[in-house]
Design a protein around this motif. Structure first.
Motif, PDB file in Angstrom:
ATOM      1  N   LEU A 117       0.820  -1.209   0.000  1.00 41.08           N
ATOM      2  CA  LEU A 117       0.000   0.000   0.000  1.00 41.08           C
ATOM      3  C   LEU A 117       0.859   1.267   0.000  1.00 41.08           C
ATOM      4  O   LEU A 117       0.524   2.258  -0.666  1.00 41.08           O
ATOM      5  N   LEU A 118       1.989   1.240   0.722  1.00 38.07           N
ATOM      6  CA  LEU A 118       2.859   2.405   0.779  1.00 38.07           C
ATOM      7  C   LEU A 118       3.557   2.678  -0.552  1.00 38.07           C
ATOM      8  O   LEU A 118       3.803   3.837  -0.909  1.00 38.07           O
ATOM      9  N   THR A 119       3.888   1.616  -1.277  1.00 39.74           N
ATOM     10  CA  THR A 119       4.623   1.809  -2.535  1.00 39.74           C
ATOM     11  C   THR A 119       3.707   2.126  -3.717  1.00 39.74           C
ATOM     12  O   THR A 119       4.197   2.576  -4.756  1.00 39.74           O
ATOM     13  N   ILE A 120       2.417   1.893  -3.576  1.00 34.15           N
ATOM     14  CA  ILE A 120       1.495   2.203  -4.681  1.00 34.15           C
ATOM     15  C   ILE A 120       1.558   3.677  -5.092  1.00 34.15           C
ATOM     16  O   ILE A 120       1.743   3.990  -6.276  1.00 34.15           O
ATOM     17  N   PRO A 121       1.400   4.633  -4.149  1.00 33.09           N
ATOM     18  CA  PRO A 121       1.474   6.040  -4.578  1.00 33.09           C
ATOM     19  C   PRO A 121       2.844   6.412  -5.137  1.00 33.09           C
ATOM     20  O   PRO A 121       2.933   7.206  -6.079  1.00 33.09           O
ATOM     21  N   VAL A 122       3.920   5.845  -4.579  1.00 36.82           N
ATOM     22  CA  VAL A 122       5.265   6.122  -5.092  1.00 36.82           C
ATOM     23  C   VAL A 122       5.378   5.633  -6.535  1.00 36.82           C
ATOM     24  O   VAL A 122       5.896   6.340  -7.411  1.00 36.82           O
ATOM     25  N   ALA A 123       4.865   4.430  -6.796  1.00 33.96           N
ATOM     26  CA  ALA A 123       4.938   3.858  -8.138  1.00 33.96           C
ATOM     27  C   ALA A 123       4.096   4.646  -9.134  1.00 33.96           C
ATOM     28  O   ALA A 123       4.530   4.910 -10.268  1.00 33.96           O
ATOM     29  N   ILE A 124       2.894   5.029  -8.725  1.00 26.72           N
ATOM     30  CA  ILE A 124       2.000   5.753  -9.635  1.00 26.72           C
ATOM     31  C   ILE A 124       2.579   7.122 -10.002  1.00 26.72           C
ATOM     32  O   ILE A 124       2.649   7.494 -11.183  1.00 26.72           O
ATOM     33  N   VAL A 125       3.011   7.862  -8.983  1.00 23.31           N
ATOM     34  CA  VAL A 125       3.549   9.207  -9.234  1.00 23.31           C
ATOM     35  C   VAL A 125       4.873   9.125  -9.996  1.00 23.31           C
ATOM     36  O   VAL A 125       5.079   9.833 -10.991  1.00 23.31           O
ATOM     37  N   SER A 126       5.781   8.249  -9.550  1.00 22.71           N
ATOM     38  CA  SER A 126       7.087   8.137 -10.202  1.00 22.71           C
ATOM     39  C   SER A 126       6.939   7.618 -11.626  1.00 22.71           C
ATOM     40  O   SER A 126       7.551   8.150 -12.567  1.00 22.71           O
ATOM     41  N   GLY A 127       6.140   6.562 -11.818  1.00 19.90           N
ATOM     42  CA  GLY A 127       5.937   6.011 -13.149  1.00 19.90           C
ATOM     43  C   GLY A 127       5.325   7.024 -14.096  1.00 19.90           C
ATOM     44  O   GLY A 127       5.703   7.104 -15.277  1.00 19.90           O
ATOM     45  N   SER A 128       4.390   7.831 -13.604  1.00 21.05           N
ATOM     46  CA  SER A 128       3.745   8.845 -14.436  1.00 21.05           C
ATOM     47  C   SER A 128       4.719   9.950 -14.824  1.00 21.05           C
ATOM     48  O   SER A 128       4.765  10.391 -15.983  1.00 21.05           O
ATOM     49  N   MET A 129       5.517  10.407 -13.853  1.00 19.72           N
ATOM     50  CA  MET A 129       6.479  11.466 -14.152  1.00 19.72           C
ATOM     51  C   MET A 129       7.588  10.981 -15.065  1.00 19.72           C
ATOM     52  O   MET A 129       8.062  11.722 -15.930  1.00 19.72           O
ATOM     53  N   VAL A 130       8.008   9.733 -14.897  1.00 14.65           N
ATOM     54  CA  VAL A 130       9.020   9.171 -15.791  1.00 14.65           C
ATOM     55  C   VAL A 130       8.464   9.050 -17.210  1.00 14.65           C
ATOM     56  O   VAL A 130       9.167   9.327 -18.192  1.00 14.65           O
ATOM     57  N   ALA A 131       7.195   8.667 -17.322  1.00 17.76           N
ATOM     58  CA  ALA A 131       6.561   8.591 -18.639  1.00 17.76           C
ATOM     59  C   ALA A 131       6.535   9.961 -19.305  1.00 17.76           C
ATOM     60  O   ALA A 131       6.846  10.094 -20.503  1.00 17.76           O
ATOM     61  N   LEU A 132       6.179  10.989 -18.537  1.00 16.90           N
ATOM     62  CA  LEU A 132       6.191  12.357 -19.065  1.00 16.90           C
ATOM     63  C   LEU A 132       7.598  12.756 -19.483  1.00 16.90           C
ATOM     64  O   LEU A 132       7.799  13.345 -20.556  1.00 16.90           O
ATOM     65  N   PHE A 133       8.552  12.428 -18.643  1.00 18.88           N
ATOM     66  CA  PHE A 133       9.945  12.755 -18.926  1.00 18.88           C
ATOM     67  C   PHE A 133      10.424  12.091 -20.222  1.00 18.88           C
ATOM     68  O   PHE A 133      11.025  12.743 -21.084  1.00 18.88           O
ATOM     69  N   LEU A 134      10.146  10.801 -20.387  1.00 14.24           N
ATOM     70  CA  LEU A 134      10.580  10.090 -21.587  1.00 14.24           C
ATOM     71  C   LEU A 134       9.897  10.637 -22.838  1.00 14.24           C
ATOM     72  O   LEU A 134      10.516  10.733 -23.905  1.00 14.24           O
ATOM     73  N   PHE A 135       8.618  11.005 -22.708  1.00 14.63           N
ATOM     74  CA  PHE A 135       7.905  11.604 -23.840  1.00 14.63           C
ATOM     75  C   PHE A 135       8.546  12.929 -24.241  1.00 14.63           C
ATOM     76  O   PHE A 135       8.812  13.182 -25.425  1.00 14.63           O
ATOM     77  N   LEU A 136       8.781  13.793 -23.257  1.00 14.35           N
ATOM     78  CA  LEU A 136       9.395  15.089 -23.543  1.00 14.35           C
ATOM     79  C   LEU A 136      10.806  14.925 -24.095  1.00 14.35           C
ATOM     80  O   LEU A 136      11.234  15.699 -24.971  1.00 14.35           O
ATOM     81  N   LEU A 137      11.520  13.928 -23.601  1.00 12.69           N
ATOM     82  CA  LEU A 137      12.876  13.680 -24.074  1.00 12.69           C
ATOM     83  C   LEU A 137      12.870  13.283 -25.546  1.00 12.69           C
ATOM     84  O   LEU A 137      13.699  13.761 -26.338  1.00 12.69           O
ATOM     85  N   ASP A 138      11.936  12.434 -25.924  1.00 13.93           N
ATOM     86  CA  ASP A 138      11.809  12.043 -27.334  1.00 13.93           C
ATOM     87  C   ASP A 138      11.469  13.243 -28.206  1.00 13.93           C
ATOM     88  O   ASP A 138      12.024  13.421 -29.298  1.00 13.93           O
ATOM     89  N   GLN A 139      10.553  14.084 -27.725  1.00 13.93           N
ATOM     90  CA  GLN A 139      10.165  15.263 -28.497  1.00 13.93           C
ATOM     91  C   GLN A 139      11.333  16.238 -28.634  1.00 13.93           C
ATOM     92  O   GLN A 139      11.538  16.832 -29.705  1.00 13.93           O
ATOM     93  N   ALA A 140      12.106  16.401 -27.558  1.00 16.91           N
ATOM     94  CA  ALA A 140      13.265  17.295 -27.604  1.00 16.91           C
ATOM     95  C   ALA A 140      14.308  16.778 -28.586  1.00 16.91           C
ATOM     96  O   ALA A 140      14.913  17.557 -29.348  1.00 16.91           O
ATOM     97  N   THR A 141      14.509  15.476 -28.600  1.00 17.78           N
ATOM     98  CA  THR A 141      15.484  14.881 -29.516  1.00 17.78           C
ATOM     99  C   THR A 141      15.052  15.069 -30.967  1.00 17.78           C
ATOM    100  O   THR A 141      15.872  15.436 -31.835  1.00 17.78           O
TER     101      THR A 141
END
Length: 455
Positions: free
Chosen positions: A23-47
């Motif tokens: 239960l404690l790691t669920i919010p960490v995974a959701i927030v981190s996974g979502s921000m990493v997804a945003l980061f990878l998307f922006l990184l691809d667009q920047a490239t």
């Protein structure tokens, strides 16, 4: 009877522990996974944007000034990056600021947009660490639980950004101290890493797939040896060189940063000189292949990580140029990770060694890919597992040999200055103990060398 009852209560306690950390790691995974997804998307667009507008490279010095100024005046202690997360795990202090996540996300994208040679692991780890710390504080966790959640955040960021959840969990445990792993965060790290990878993938993020098409029986039915002795010897020798490449990258990065801060009084001038150097090297070499991530190139030709798995996919000194470009970029104030460039350095070095020795190119590119990373981060177990997750398990013996040898031959060096030394790799004349960081060891060695010169 009493013993059986006690065992039953033990199992209930374990079940409670598992459910709590799930239960404690669920919010960490959701927030981190979502921000990493945003980061990878922006990184691809920047490239893609940089590939279509090559003139952006000439604004790299300006971008560097903005990045350094932003951290200097608004970032507070967030500038310490991965080292701050490690220090907070070992000795809780001022905490990991929540601003670290957006700061490193957008400054890393900016570094790539304007052509800096950097990676993405550092950004993902900082995102995971800062989000985990923020969530832990909001939940008012005790210090020990917060420490475990921080490690889980590191695992979540790493697992999501590379699509290697098992390696992400082991990396988060192994990277904290050289030669020593504490398993108290094993389950939370694994849960966070797996769930963050699932969340990241749910956004449609696709990770690069690498293939080792070399297939050879691990044993001859007429022999008791379950490996190819000649090939194994080549892997051992390659492992030594991979470790030395790790050492060279780490030491060059620290040296450039140290000398820049020592001799350049105006700190905002450091990224200007770093950016101009990267531009100059690109013009002299006549190629843009060593800019950005280096996973692939605009037209698919040239030198890249993907092409390093093919015969003729790298030049003899491609590994050196990427090492130099990345060390200059990250040591002069630009943001990003070191790991993807380390993949590039290792894969192209492996390609070169295979070409010179007649060994299978794709196998040695894969070995360099994980082994140089293992040496630079001192995480041979995680990198061996990463090899299995990325390339399949057929050649796991060679993965382990390359990573373990590279780990030793990288010495007491590494890209994370705050990494502790749990167990010394060998007996050295300068003092080592569990409280020493790689930074302390470097300073102790430098002091001893200076004393020797004076005598």
């Amino acid at each position: 009877m009493i013993k059986k009852i006690q065992q039953t209560f033990d199992q209930f306690a374990i079940l409670k522990y598992v459910l709590r950390w799930f239960l404690l790691t669920i919010p960490v995974a959701i927030v981190s996974g979502s921000m990493v997804a945003l980061f990878l998307f922006l990184l691809d667009q920047a490239t893609l944007l940089r590939w279509d507008n090559e003139w952006l490279l000439y604004f790299l010095p300006v971008a560097g000034v903005v990045i350094v100024a932003l951290y200097r005046f608004k970032g507070k202690n967030a500038e310490a990056g991965n080292n701050l997360v490690m220090d907070e795990i070992h000795k809780p202090g001022g905490g990991v600021p929540v601003r670290m996540a957006p700061f490193v996300l957008f400054t890393t994208v900016a570094t790539h947009l304007f052509g800096g040679s950097a990676g993405r692991e550092g950004t993902a780890v900082q995102i995971g660490g800062s989000m985990a710390h923020y969530i832990g504080k909001k939940l008012k966790l005790k210090k020990e639980d917060l420490r475990i959640l921080l490690i889980s955040g590191v695992a979540a960021g790493f697992g999501a950004v590379f699509g290697t959840p098992v390696a992400g969990a082991i990396f988060a445990l192994e990277v904290m101290a050289i030669g020593r792993i504490k398993y108290d965060a094993l389950l939370p790290s694994f849960l966070a890493s797996v769930m963050a990878d699932i969340v990241c993938s749910a956004y449609g993020i696709q990770h690069t797939h690498y293939h080792i098409d070399f297939h050879k029986p691990l044993f001859d039915s007429s022999s008791f040896l379950q490996f190819d002795p000649t090939l194994l010897l080549s892997v051992i020798l390659a492992g030594v060189l991979f470790g030395l490449a790790s050492f060279a990258f780490s030491e060059l990065s620290h040296t450039i940063k140290s000398l820049s801060n020592k001799y350049i009084r105006r700190k905002l001038l450091i990224p200007v000189l770093g950016g101009l150097t990267v531009i100059g090297l690109s013009l002299v070499l006549g190629t843009k292949d060593y800019l950005g991530l280096g996973v692939t190139t605009a037209d698919g030709s040239g030198v890249s990580i993907v092409n390093a798995f093919k015969a003729g996919g790298a030049d003899t000194f491609s590994w050196f140029w990427k090492l130099l470009f990345t060390a200059i970029t990250l040591s002069t104030g630009f943001k990003g990770g070191e790991v993807t460039p380390l993949f590039f350095i290792g894969a192209t070095l492996g390609n070169t060694l295979a070409t010179l020795t007649g060994n299978p190119v794709e196998l040695f590119a894969g070995l360099g890919f994980i082994a140089v990373f293992a040496g630079a981060t001192n995480t041979p177990l995680a990198c061996t597992i990463m090899g299995v997750e990325l390339f399949g398990g057929e050649h796991v013996l060679y993965y382990a040999v390359a990573c373990f040898i590279a780990y030793y031959f990288s010495g007491h060096s590494g890209i994370y200055a705050s990494q502790r030394v749990g167990v010394s790799k060998a007996n050295f004349s300068y003092h080592l103990d569990a409280e020493n960081t790689l930074k302390h060891i470097r300073e102790a060695k430098k002091k001893k060398d200076n004393q020797g010169e004076q005598e």
